[in-house]
Design a protein around this motif. Sequence first.
Motif, PDB file in Angstrom:
ATOM      1  N   UNK A  81      -5.240 -19.571 -11.394  1.00 48.73           N
ATOM      2  CA  UNK A  81      -6.384 -18.659 -10.143  1.00 48.73           C
ATOM      3  C   UNK A  81      -5.092 -17.777  -9.702  1.00 48.73           C
ATOM      4  N   UNK A  82      -5.747 -16.247 -10.129  1.00 47.93           N
ATOM      5  CA  UNK A  82      -4.970 -14.805  -9.803  1.00 47.93           C
ATOM      6  C   UNK A  82      -5.251 -14.496  -8.164  1.00 47.93           C
ATOM      7  N   UNK A  83      -4.338 -14.541  -7.317  1.00 50.05           N
ATOM      8  CA  UNK A  83      -4.455 -14.330  -5.773  1.00 50.05           C
ATOM      9  C   UNK A  83      -5.012 -12.735  -5.033  1.00 50.05           C
ATOM     10  N   UNK A  84      -5.351 -13.239  -4.241  1.00 47.47           N
ATOM     11  CA  UNK A  84      -5.885 -12.132  -4.077  1.00 47.47           C
ATOM     12  C   UNK A  84      -4.753 -10.826  -3.344  1.00 47.47           C
ATOM     13  N   UNK A  85      -4.586  -9.655  -3.828  1.00 52.41           N
ATOM     14  CA  UNK A  85      -3.960  -8.462  -3.773  1.00 52.41           C
ATOM     15  C   UNK A  85      -3.110  -8.519  -1.939  1.00 52.41           C
ATOM     16  N   UNK A  86      -2.419  -8.080  -1.732  1.00 56.93           N
ATOM     17  CA  UNK A  86      -2.133  -8.428  -0.480  1.00 56.93           C
ATOM     18  C   UNK A  86      -1.705  -6.585  -0.260  1.00 56.93           C
ATOM     19  N   UNK A  87      -1.592  -6.143   1.348  1.00 59.59           N
ATOM     20  CA  UNK A  87      -0.812  -4.651   1.254  1.00 59.59           C
ATOM     21  C   UNK A  87       0.856  -4.828   0.733  1.00 59.59           C
ATOM     22  N   UNK A  88       0.928  -3.861   0.494  1.00 56.11           N
ATOM     23  CA  UNK A  88       2.063  -3.502   0.486  1.00 56.11           C
ATOM     24  C   UNK A  88       3.304  -3.340   1.357  1.00 56.11           C
ATOM     25  N   UNK A  89       3.673  -3.600   2.024  1.00 55.11           N
ATOM     26  CA  UNK A  89       5.031  -3.318   3.499  1.00 55.11           C
ATOM     27  C   UNK A  89       6.266  -2.395   3.400  1.00 55.11           C
ATOM     28  N   UNK A  90       4.748  -1.161   3.162  1.00 58.12           N
ATOM     29  CA  UNK A  90       6.096  -0.087   3.305  1.00 58.12           C
ATOM     30  C   UNK A  90       5.124   1.224   2.826  1.00 58.12           C
ATOM     31  N   UNK A  91       5.956   2.332   2.898  1.00 59.72           N
ATOM     32  CA  UNK A  91       5.466   3.487   2.492  1.00 59.72           C
ATOM     33  C   UNK A  91       5.127   3.519   0.224  1.00 59.72           C
ATOM     34  N   UNK A  92       4.161   2.695   0.204  1.00 59.12           N
ATOM     35  CA  UNK A  92       3.895   2.972  -1.106  1.00 59.12           C
ATOM     36  C   UNK A  92       2.724   1.629  -1.595  1.00 59.12           C
ATOM     37  N   UNK A  93       2.230   3.066  -2.599  1.00 61.71           N
ATOM     38  CA  UNK A  93       1.509   1.723  -3.121  1.00 61.71           C
ATOM     39  C   UNK A  93       1.897   0.710  -3.968  1.00 61.71           C
ATOM     40  N   UNK A  94       0.601  -0.215  -4.969  1.00 56.33           N
ATOM     41  CA  UNK A  94       0.448  -2.039  -5.222  1.00 56.33           C
ATOM     42  C   UNK A  94       0.458  -1.081  -6.768  1.00 56.33           C
ATOM     43  N   UNK A  95      -0.339  -0.392  -7.421  1.00 55.92           N
ATOM     44  CA  UNK A  95       0.275   1.192  -8.825  1.00 55.92           C
ATOM     45  C   UNK A  95      -0.667   2.505  -8.246  1.00 55.92           C
ATOM     46  N   UNK A  96       0.009   3.018  -9.234  1.00 59.41           N
ATOM     47  CA  UNK A  96      -0.755   4.791  -9.688  1.00 59.41           C
ATOM     48  C   UNK A  96      -0.440   4.348 -10.936  1.00 59.41           C
ATOM     49  N   UNK A  97      -1.389   5.197 -10.883  1.00 54.63           N
ATOM     50  CA  UNK A  97      -2.652   5.684 -12.047  1.00 54.63           C
ATOM     51  C   UNK A  97      -1.888   7.291 -12.497  1.00 54.63           C
ATOM     52  N   UNK A  98      -1.364   7.367 -13.719  1.00 51.36           N
ATOM     53  CA  UNK A  98      -0.977   8.777 -14.332  1.00 51.36           C
ATOM     54  C   UNK A  98      -1.774   9.006 -16.043  1.00 51.36           C
ATOM     55  N   UNK A  99      -2.574   9.477 -16.277  1.00 53.17           N
ATOM     56  CA  UNK A  99      -3.647   9.014 -17.328  1.00 53.17           C
ATOM     57  C   UNK A  99      -3.943   8.165 -17.637  1.00 53.17           C
TER      58      UNK A  99
ATOM     59  N   UNK B 115       5.893 -13.698  -9.582  1.00 57.97           N
ATOM     60  CA  UNK B 115       5.843 -12.970  -9.583  1.00 57.97           C
ATOM     61  C   UNK B 115       4.809 -11.928 -10.885  1.00 57.97           C
ATOM     62  N   UNK B 116       4.735 -12.717 -11.851  1.00 53.31           N
ATOM     63  CA  UNK B 116       4.331 -12.287 -12.936  1.00 53.31           C
ATOM     64  C   UNK B 116       2.426 -12.523 -12.596  1.00 53.31           C
ATOM     65  N   UNK B 117       1.945 -13.823 -11.774  1.00 57.26           N
ATOM     66  CA  UNK B 117       0.635 -13.802 -11.461  1.00 57.26           C
ATOM     67  C   UNK B 117       1.011 -13.309 -10.993  1.00 57.26           C
ATOM     68  N   UNK B 118       1.407 -12.331  -9.902  1.00 54.21           N
ATOM     69  CA  UNK B 118       1.391 -11.461  -8.638  1.00 54.21           C
ATOM     70  C   UNK B 118       0.476  -9.880  -9.558  1.00 54.21           C
ATOM     71  N   UNK B 119       1.653  -9.780 -10.886  1.00 56.09           N
ATOM     72  CA  UNK B 119       0.787  -9.051 -11.584  1.00 56.09           C
ATOM     73  C   UNK B 119       0.230  -8.825 -12.608  1.00 56.09           C
ATOM     74  N   UNK B 120       0.070  -9.761 -12.836  1.00 52.26           N
ATOM     75  CA  UNK B 120      -1.566  -9.968 -13.457  1.00 52.26           C
ATOM     76  C   UNK B 120      -2.795  -9.511 -12.636  1.00 52.26           C
ATOM     77  N   UNK B 121      -3.073 -10.149 -11.400  1.00 50.48           N
ATOM     78  CA  UNK B 121      -3.668  -9.741 -10.344  1.00 50.48           C
ATOM     79  C   UNK B 121      -3.836  -8.401 -10.373  1.00 50.48           C
ATOM     80  N   UNK B 122      -2.706  -7.520 -10.210  1.00 53.75           N
ATOM     81  CA  UNK B 122      -2.383  -6.054 -10.093  1.00 53.75           C
ATOM     82  C   UNK B 122      -3.363  -5.170 -10.791  1.00 53.75           C
TER      83      UNK B 122
END
Length: 155
Positions: free
Chosen positions: A15-33, A71-78
């Motif tokens: 089961x994919x986990x719920x994403x948690x807020x990053x602990x710092x000044x960054x985001x979980x992902x960034x889209x460029x095009x 970690x891969x399971x979390x990245x799949x959720x992201x």
Amino acid sequence: MNQTPEQRLAALGISLPELTAPRGSFVTYVRSGKTIYLSGKGAPLRPAGVPVPKVGAEVSVADARQCAREVAIYLLAAMKEALGGFENLRQLVKVFGMVNATPDFTEHTEVINGASDLFVDVLGAEKGSHARSAVGVGSLPKGFAVEIEAIVEQV
């Protein structure tokens, strides 16, 4: 019959986990095009004050490989959130894995295979195969055994 990533996850009992807020000044992902950059995620978390074990000493290759899989399971959720669903994935492009290892450790690829193998199992060989780097580092945040980031392309 081709299975969807969701069906493959269910067959693997994941089961994919719920994403948690990053602990710092960054985001979980960034889209460029059509390219999406997933921030690095590490495992396992260590309580404050607990000594940081090293892969190749206190942490076995098998245990570190399992951390990479987690970690891969979390990245799949992201990835799923960033894409708006796996049906919007064109390709997992690149995986970059870091292993908190002793200086003489040489099995970094075997550790990061824990993530790579799961990506292919879930996304299929066509969309889940990827370019990759697996490197050893002297330390990682929070005493992680591994940290992995990924780049994906949207359709």
